[in-house]
Design a protein around this motif. Structure first.
Motif, PDB file in Angstrom:
ATOM      1  N   GLY A   1       0.826  -1.212   0.000  1.00 63.51           N
ATOM      2  CA  GLY A   1       0.000   0.000   0.000  1.00 63.51           C
ATOM      3  C   GLY A   1       0.860   1.262   0.000  1.00 63.51           C
ATOM      4  N   LYS A   2       1.919   1.192   0.820  1.00 68.89           N
ATOM      5  CA  LYS A   2       2.818   2.367   0.898  1.00 68.89           C
ATOM      6  C   LYS A   2       3.480   2.629  -0.474  1.00 68.89           C
ATOM      7  CE  LYS A   2       6.844   3.896   3.518  1.00 68.89           C
ATOM      8  NZ  LYS A   2       7.855   3.525   4.510  1.00 68.89           N
ATOM      9  N   TYR A   3       3.940   1.537  -1.115  1.00 71.33           N
ATOM     10  CA  TYR A   3       4.623   1.660  -2.419  1.00 71.33           C
ATOM     11  C   TYR A   3       3.657   2.158  -3.493  1.00 71.33           C
ATOM     12  CZ  TYR A   3       8.158   0.524  -5.896  1.00 71.33           C
ATOM     13  OH  TYR A   3       9.100   0.606  -6.890  1.00 71.33           O
ATOM     14  N   LEU A   4       2.399   1.589  -3.393  1.00 68.77           N
ATOM     15  CA  LEU A   4       1.390   1.963  -4.382  1.00 68.77           C
ATOM     16  C   LEU A   4       1.000   3.421  -4.223  1.00 68.77           C
ATOM     17  CD1 LEU A   4      -0.445   0.978  -6.668  1.00 68.77           C
ATOM     18  CD2 LEU A   4      -2.112   0.281  -4.938  1.00 68.77           C
ATOM     19  N   SER A   5       0.920   3.881  -2.962  1.00 68.66           N
ATOM     20  CA  SER A   5       0.577   5.288  -2.700  1.00 68.66           C
ATOM     21  C   SER A   5       1.638   6.218  -3.282  1.00 68.66           C
ATOM     22  CB  SER A   5       0.449   5.503  -1.182  1.00 68.66           C
ATOM     23  OG  SER A   5       0.246   6.860  -0.900  1.00 68.66           O
ATOM     24  N   GLY A   6       2.926   5.865  -3.052  1.00 64.53           N
ATOM     25  CA  GLY A   6       4.019   6.695  -3.594  1.00 64.53           C
ATOM     26  C   GLY A   6       4.010   6.701  -5.114  1.00 64.53           C
ATOM     27  N   PHE A   7       3.726   5.505  -5.691  1.00 66.90           N
ATOM     28  CA  PHE A   7       3.694   5.402  -7.152  1.00 66.90           C
ATOM     29  C   PHE A   7       2.570   6.264  -7.730  1.00 66.90           C
ATOM     30  CE2 PHE A   7       2.235   3.168 -11.011  1.00 66.90           C
ATOM     31  CZ  PHE A   7       3.404   3.255 -11.770  1.00 66.90           C
TER      32      PHE A   7
END
Length: 569
Positions: free
Chosen positions: A471-477
């Motif tokens: 989720g964190k990676y997807l949010s940054g992406f």
């Protein structure tokens, strides 16, 4: 009394081809076949002229026969240019046959026709040939006048070949006047031009005449090396260089005579005489006869010397060649003196002295120098007039320039108005093209490789059952994609926005590579990131390269340092 060296070498203005006998025969046969089959008058005149030229190296009587046909046909069909050319060739034939009065008449007819036709090249040829003829009869003042006229026309026409031949003829006059320094200067200039034009025959002739000058100066050994070089070059292709081969032999014979090797001298001169007899070249036969007479005088074989000198004198008188007539009288005077026949010696000495005084007197030399000086002066005056005309034209151009500028200004104003309208229309078209370019820019900025790898990283987190990290990676992406899409609509964005985009990008890459590197973004002192605008994604390609090629496969922890600084504007 100083011993004289005899070597008279000439090159007439009309350059007749010096082919070998077999080559000429083949070409003549070919031309005769065409002559029999064609009915066109112009072609028939041209072929007759060409055949007569070719026969000049083989048989002057046959040359004259075809020249008669060319003149008759050109007069009948009213071809003035070709008629002038035929008369020019006729003059050359008569010179070589020793019929100088008829040569003079032929050349003057050619000159009259060239003047009427406005044929400058032909006129130069006529003047050159007249100069060569007057040279032969010892009228050097007239010869120089005609050669200077010839030189002037050739220089105007920028005819290098014509200039070279005229320089040769001028050098011959200096040679006969024993002005050796000027003769060698003109011969050398002539040789340089022929070398540049790859005229092998003519370059060999120039070398021959330089050697003759050295011989006349008393430098027999130096001259011999020149003549020997000529003979060797000509000897490689004897059929092609027949005339030049004979030149070399003639010159070598004179050198050997002056060096005291009479046996070699006889061989060279007699071989040259045989070649000239085959060519039926009357003038060169005269020349080599004189050289053989000089050889017998040198050997003190006075009976033979008198025999050859009388032949020499008879031929010279028939051709009105005063220089050779003078030499023949000198040989006879020396021969009779050697036999103690002082009465005949005195008689021939008187004739020799009279001719020498008329040919080589200082007033004659002075007149020749005056002709050259006058020519150079007229040439400079002509150049000065040309410069004056150019200045006057320039002044007129400056005066007209003011009016032209006024007209140009008005025209420029109209152009500006029209250009404004075009620019306005162009901007409307540009807006439409910008939309298309934005789409292309968007595709180029969103690196497919990076997006694919990012999605693979998210997928990896999901498979590993790490929803938080995913989720964190997807949010940054998602934030990064949003910024890229927003920035792609702008030509320039604030530096602060670019830094923010880079931070998202670097953080994603850092997570992707398991913290394989650290990064730092710095601003130089006094730099306001809100006041500075740059193109979007300007730095991203360089950072991506540093990750992919500098850190990815390095094996050790890396560090990326990004610094923005302002230089000028």
């Amino acid at each position: 009394m100083k011993k004289k060296k005899y070597q008279r070498l000439f090159l007439f203005f009309l350059l007749l081809p010096a082919f070998g006998f077999s080559q000429e025969t083949r070409e003549i046969d070919s031309l005769l076949t065409i002559l029999r089959s064609t009915s066109y008058d112009t072609t028939r005149v041209d072929i007759c002229n060409k055949i007569s030229q070719l026969y000049c190296s083989v048989d002057f009587n046959k040359a004259l026969s075809y020249n008669d046909q060319a003149i008759s046909l050109a007069e009948k069909t009213n071809l003035p240019r070709r008629l002038a050319g035929a008369y020019n060739i006729r003059g050359i034939i008569y010179i070589n046959l020793g019929r100088l009065k008829e040569a003079d008449s032929s050349f003057n007819k050619a000159i009259e026709l060239h003047i009427k036709n406005g044929n400058k090249k032909g006129l130069a040829s006529g003047y050159g040939n007249l100069g060569a003829m007057y040279y032969m009869i010892g009228s050097y003042y007239k010869a120089m006048q005609f050669h200077m006229k010839c030189l002037k026309i050739n220089e105007e026409l920028r005819d290098k070949n014509g200039v070279a031949i005229t320089l040769m003829n001028i050098a011959n006059i200096h040679f006969i006047q024993k002005n050796y320094r000027e003769a060698k200067k003109y011969y050398s200039s002539c040789r340089a031009i022929h070398h540049e034009l790859h005229n092998v025959h003519e370059e060999l002739t120039a070398m021959n005449n330089i050697a003759a000058t050295l011989l006349d100066e008393g430098k027999a050994a130096e001259a011999l090396s020149y003549f020997d070089s000529i003979k060797k070059i000509a000897g490689t292709k004897p059929a092609e260089f027949t005339v030049e081969y004979a030149f070399g032999l003639n010159g070598m014979g004179n050198c050997y005579r002056n060096l005291g090797d009479y046996k070699k001298s006889h061989f060279c001169l007699e071989t040259a005489a045989g070649i000239y007899e085959q060519l039926n070249n009357t003038f060169k036969i005269l020349e080599v006869t004189g050289n053989l007479a000089a050889l017998y005088v040198k050997e003190k074989n006075y009976s033979k010397a008198i025999e050859f000198s009388n032949r020499y004198l008879e031929k010279a008188k028939a051709m009105e060649a005063r220089q050779h007539e003078m030499d023949a009288n000198e040989f006879l005077f020396k021969s009779y003196a050697g036999l103690n026949d002082y009465e005949n010696a005195f008689r021939y000495h008187q004739q020799f002295t009279l001719l020498k005084d008329s040919i080589l007197n200082s007033e004659n030399v002075k007149n020749l120098n005056e002709i050259e000086t006058k020519y150079e002066t007229e040439k400079k005056e002509s150049e000065n007039k040309l410069l004056l005309q150019e200045n006057q034209i320039q002044q007129l151009q400056i005066g007209r320039g003011y009016y032209v500028m006024a007209g140009i200004s008005t025209l420029l104003l109209l152009v500006i108005v029209i250009a404004f309208l075009f620019i306005r229309q162009g901007r409307l078209n540009a807006q439409q093209r910008t939309l298309q370019l934005e789409q292309k820019l968007l595709r180029s900025q969103m690196n497919p490789h990076f997006i694919f790898n990012s999605l693979i990283a998210i997928e990896s987190y999901i498979y590993k059952n790490e929803p938080k990290e995913a989720g964190k990676y997807l949010s940054g992406f998602a934030r990064l994609m949003r910024l890229i899409l927003e920035n792609s609509r702008e030509e320039y964005i604030p530096l602060s926005k670019e830094i923010k985009t880079l931070e998202y990008y670097l953080q994603l890459q850092k997570n992707r590579f398991d913290n394989a590197f650290d990064y730092a973004i710095e601003l130089s002192e006094g730099t306001d990131p809100e006041a500075i605008a740059i193109p979007p994604m300007l730095a991203q390609p360089f950072i991506e390269n540093s990750i992919e090629h500098g850190i990815k496969n390095n094996g050790t922890k890396g560090s990326i340092s990004i610094r923005f600084s302002l230089s000028g504007n």
